[in-house]
Design a protein around this motif. Structure first.
Motif, PDB file in Angstrom:
ATOM      1  N   GLU A  54      29.380  32.870  -5.594  1.00 47.55           N
ATOM      2  CA  GLU A  54      29.331  33.133  -7.034  1.00 47.55           C
ATOM      3  C   GLU A  54      30.720  33.226  -7.665  1.00 47.55           C
ATOM      4  N   ASP A  55      31.675  33.781  -6.937  1.00 43.21           N
ATOM      5  CA  ASP A  55      33.027  33.936  -7.478  1.00 43.21           C
ATOM      6  C   ASP A  55      33.890  32.705  -7.252  1.00 43.21           C
ATOM      7  N   PHE A  56      33.356  31.714  -6.547  1.00 42.75           N
ATOM      8  CA  PHE A  56      34.143  30.554  -6.144  1.00 42.75           C
ATOM      9  C   PHE A  56      33.403  29.261  -6.473  1.00 42.75           C
TER      10      PHE A  56
ATOM     11  N   THR B  44      32.663  26.099  -9.617  1.00 46.17           N
ATOM     12  CA  THR B  44      32.950  25.508 -10.923  1.00 46.17           C
ATOM     13  C   THR B  44      32.075  24.278 -11.121  1.00 46.17           C
TER      14      THR B  44
ATOM     15  N   HIS C 207      24.729  31.368  -5.340  1.00 47.96           N
ATOM     16  CA  HIS C 207      24.262  32.654  -4.820  1.00 47.96           C
ATOM     17  C   HIS C 207      23.879  32.521  -3.349  1.00 47.96           C
TER      18      HIS C 207
ATOM     19  N   GLN D 124      32.269  24.439  -4.854  1.00 41.62           N
ATOM     20  CA  GLN D 124      32.090  25.819  -4.417  1.00 41.62           C
ATOM     21  C   GLN D 124      32.959  26.044  -3.185  1.00 41.62           C
TER      22      GLN D 124
END
Length: 189
Positions: free
Chosen positions: A76-78, A80, A71, A108
């Motif tokens: 957040e979308d990238f 693991t 965050h 990230q």
């Protein structure tokens, strides 16, 4: 070469690689953080003293801290998580043996300086250690950020090179084995 440095006014000591500078010499850093950056790459090390998070398990707590970092990094979308393992007393020998200790390895995609172009995102391997102290309501999080692929339009391409994960992991291991809390009064402040 091993370089042991005072952290938090000497209340904690740990190895910090010799090519890493104290970022507080350049800009203001929060009192609950120590931040170091490699002069040769965009690698960084952050040691944070945080409020203990109440999660169902210690693994959930390390996931929480990784999600919080994602965050903060606008990733957040990238992001693991590749693995979470419990650290042993041999790997972190200077903490009490009953301290919950975890290592998370993940990645990230992060842009520096709020670069908005998606091709400016750097792929960063994250090594994150979590030490939990429920009796003093404290989590200590140590994060090593190693950019492994620089984005095509990243400003980082102009000033740095991609990091070496194996070398970064070896330095991180030295941080963990040397990490020593010298003054527990730090947590009563």
């Amino acid at each position: 070469m091993t370089t042991i440095r005072d952290l938090f006014g000497g209340a904690i000591v740990s190895h910090i690689p010799p090519t890493f500078i104290d970022v507080s010499d350049i800009r203001e850093i929060a009192d609950n953080q120590e931040v170091f950056a490699d002069v040769n790459s965009d690698e960084s090390i952050v040691i944070e003293i945080l409020q203990y998070v109440n999660e169902p398990s210690n693994e959930d707590a390390v996931r929480y801290h990784f999600a919080s970092l994602a965050h903060d990094n606008d990733a957040e979308d990238f992001n693991t998580i590749q693995q979470i393992t419990e650290l042993t007393a041999l790997e972190v020998p200077k903490l009490p043996s009953d301290t919950p200790k975890y290592l998370l390895v993940g990645q990230q995609q992060i842009s520096k300086f709020d670069e908005r172009d998606p091709s400016a995102r750097n792929l960063v391997t994250i090594l994150m250690a979590l030490f939990r102290f429920p009796n003093i309501q404290t989590d200590i999080v140590i994060t090593c950020n190693i950019p492994v692929i620089l984005g095509a339009t990243s400003s980082s391409r102009l000033v740095t090179q991609e990091g070496d994960v194996n070398e970064g992991y070896e330095e991180f291991r030295k941080i963990l084995t040397s990490f020593d809390i010298k003054d527990w009064g730090l947590f009563n402040a």
